[in-house]
Scaffold this active site. Structure first.
Site, PDB file in Angstrom:
ATOM      1  N   GLY A   9      -1.664  -4.016   4.227  1.00 12.38           N
ATOM      2  CA  GLY A   9      -0.664  -4.467   3.264  1.00 12.38           C
ATOM      3  C   GLY A   9       0.377  -3.398   2.994  1.00 12.38           C
ATOM      4  N   ALA A  10       0.852  -2.758   4.067  1.00 10.22           N
ATOM      5  CA  ALA A  10       1.713  -1.580   3.919  1.00 10.22           C
ATOM      6  C   ALA A  10       3.202  -1.896   3.944  1.00 10.22           C
ATOM      7  CB  ALA A  10       1.403  -0.576   5.036  1.00 10.22           C
ATOM      8  N   GLY A  13       5.822  -2.958  -1.736  1.00 10.14           N
ATOM      9  CA  GLY A  13       5.094  -2.790  -2.983  1.00 10.14           C
ATOM     10  C   GLY A  13       4.251  -1.534  -3.019  1.00 10.14           C
ATOM     11  N   GLY A  15       1.557  -0.837  -1.391  1.00 10.79           N
ATOM     12  CA  GLY A  15       1.135  -0.367  -0.072  1.00 10.79           C
ATOM     13  C   GLY A  15       2.136   0.581   0.555  1.00 10.79           C
ATOM     14  N   SER A 171      -7.281  -4.642  -6.344  1.00 13.97           N
ATOM     15  CA  SER A 171      -8.122  -5.049  -7.464  1.00 13.97           C
ATOM     16  C   SER A 171      -7.263  -5.589  -8.596  1.00 13.97           C
ATOM     17  CB  SER A 171      -8.935  -3.862  -7.959  1.00 13.97           C
ATOM     18  OG  SER A 171      -8.074  -2.841  -8.397  1.00 13.97           O
ATOM     19  N   TYR A 193      -8.178   6.360  -5.970  1.00 12.03           N
ATOM     20  CA  TYR A 193      -8.416   4.922  -5.992  1.00 12.03           C
ATOM     21  C   TYR A 193      -9.918   4.624  -5.982  1.00 12.03           C
ATOM     22  CZ  TYR A 193      -3.622   3.329  -5.287  1.00 12.03           C
ATOM     23  OH  TYR A 193      -2.298   3.026  -5.442  1.00 12.03           O
TER      24      TYR A 193
END
Length: 245
Positions: A9-10, A13, A15, A171, A193
């Site tokens: 998901g890079a 946002g 990521g 999360s 994280y």
């Protein structure tokens, strides 16, 4: 030997901000960015290299909501790398919330409309479509796709004496924080994280067959959940046997 870091998901946002933060802190890493399509991967790589021109950045195409794509990506990563030092499981989607006008109309007739409008109780609903594998898209993308990916990469994660670090960023608490912070501030503010209970516990489910006790889930429920994931994994591997080595 450079450390290899994989981020799902890079493409935008948190990521993308996470990728930039990682390179700010250590420009010697080999950063592998995972995005849903080749165009996004290359565009993201160009964007990162614009601010970090000497960085080592490679791409892998993976749609976490498509299990065949997950297996193809895992096979490619096993061929490309001997180990992964850090894996940030960041990709995630949200169901599309919308107003249930039928419920709102019933609220008008029942006299509960003021309560419904002030609390949204009974009038907001979310649609979660099924993917091609018959799974809900949010479940497949946010959880099971990552579960499958990590299970397929275990040889890269656990093959050496020093185990890789799995960090589950997609999360609920991370997403809520993102509403009040810029993406980069959010990435920077998460000093570890792995301190997120959601991150630690789901990592534990993937590799250790149990929750580590930080979540309010009893051992029996945790084991049943894990066994259900294993059943889904077995069905998936049988379905896509041709994509396995």
């Amino acid at each position: 030997m450079e450390r290899v870091v994989l981020v799902t998901g890079a493409s935008g946002g948190v990521g993308l901000a996470l990728c930039q933060r990682l390179l700010d802190e250590d420009g010697r890493i080999h950063l592998c960015i995972a995005c849903r399509n080749e165009q996004k991967s290359e565009a993201t790589r160009d964007l990162i290299l614009a601010s970090h021109p000497s960085a080592q950045v490679s791409t892998v195409e993976v749609d976490l909501g498509n299990l065949a794509s997950v297996l193809r990506a895992a096979r490619e990563l096993r061929c490309r790398f001997q180990r992964l030092d850090f894996v940030y499981l960041n990709a995630g989607i949200m169901p599309n919330p919308h107003v249930n006008f039928k419920a709102l109309w019933h609220g008008l007739l029942s006299g509960r409309v003021l309560h419904m409008l002030t609390t949204a109780e009974g009038i907001m609903t979310q649609t979660d479509r099924l993917n091609g594998d018959g799974l809900q898209e949010v479940f497949a993308t946010n959880l099971f796709g990552h579960f499958m990916l990590v299970r397929q990469l275990q040889a890269l994660l656990c093959g050496n004496e020093k185990p890789s670090r799995l960090i589950w960023t997609s999360s609920s608490n991370a997403r809520e924080s993102a509403f009040s912070l810029s993406d980069y501030q959010h990435a920077k503010g998460q000093e570890s994280y792995s301190s997120s209970k959601y991150a630690t516990d789901l990592t534990s489910v993937v590799l250790n067959r149990k929750f580590n006790g930080q979540m309010d889930v009893d051992e029996d429920t945790a084991e049943k959940f894990y066994q259900k994931l294993l059943e889904l994994e077995e069905q998936t591997l049988e379905k896509y046997r041709d994509l396995l080595d």
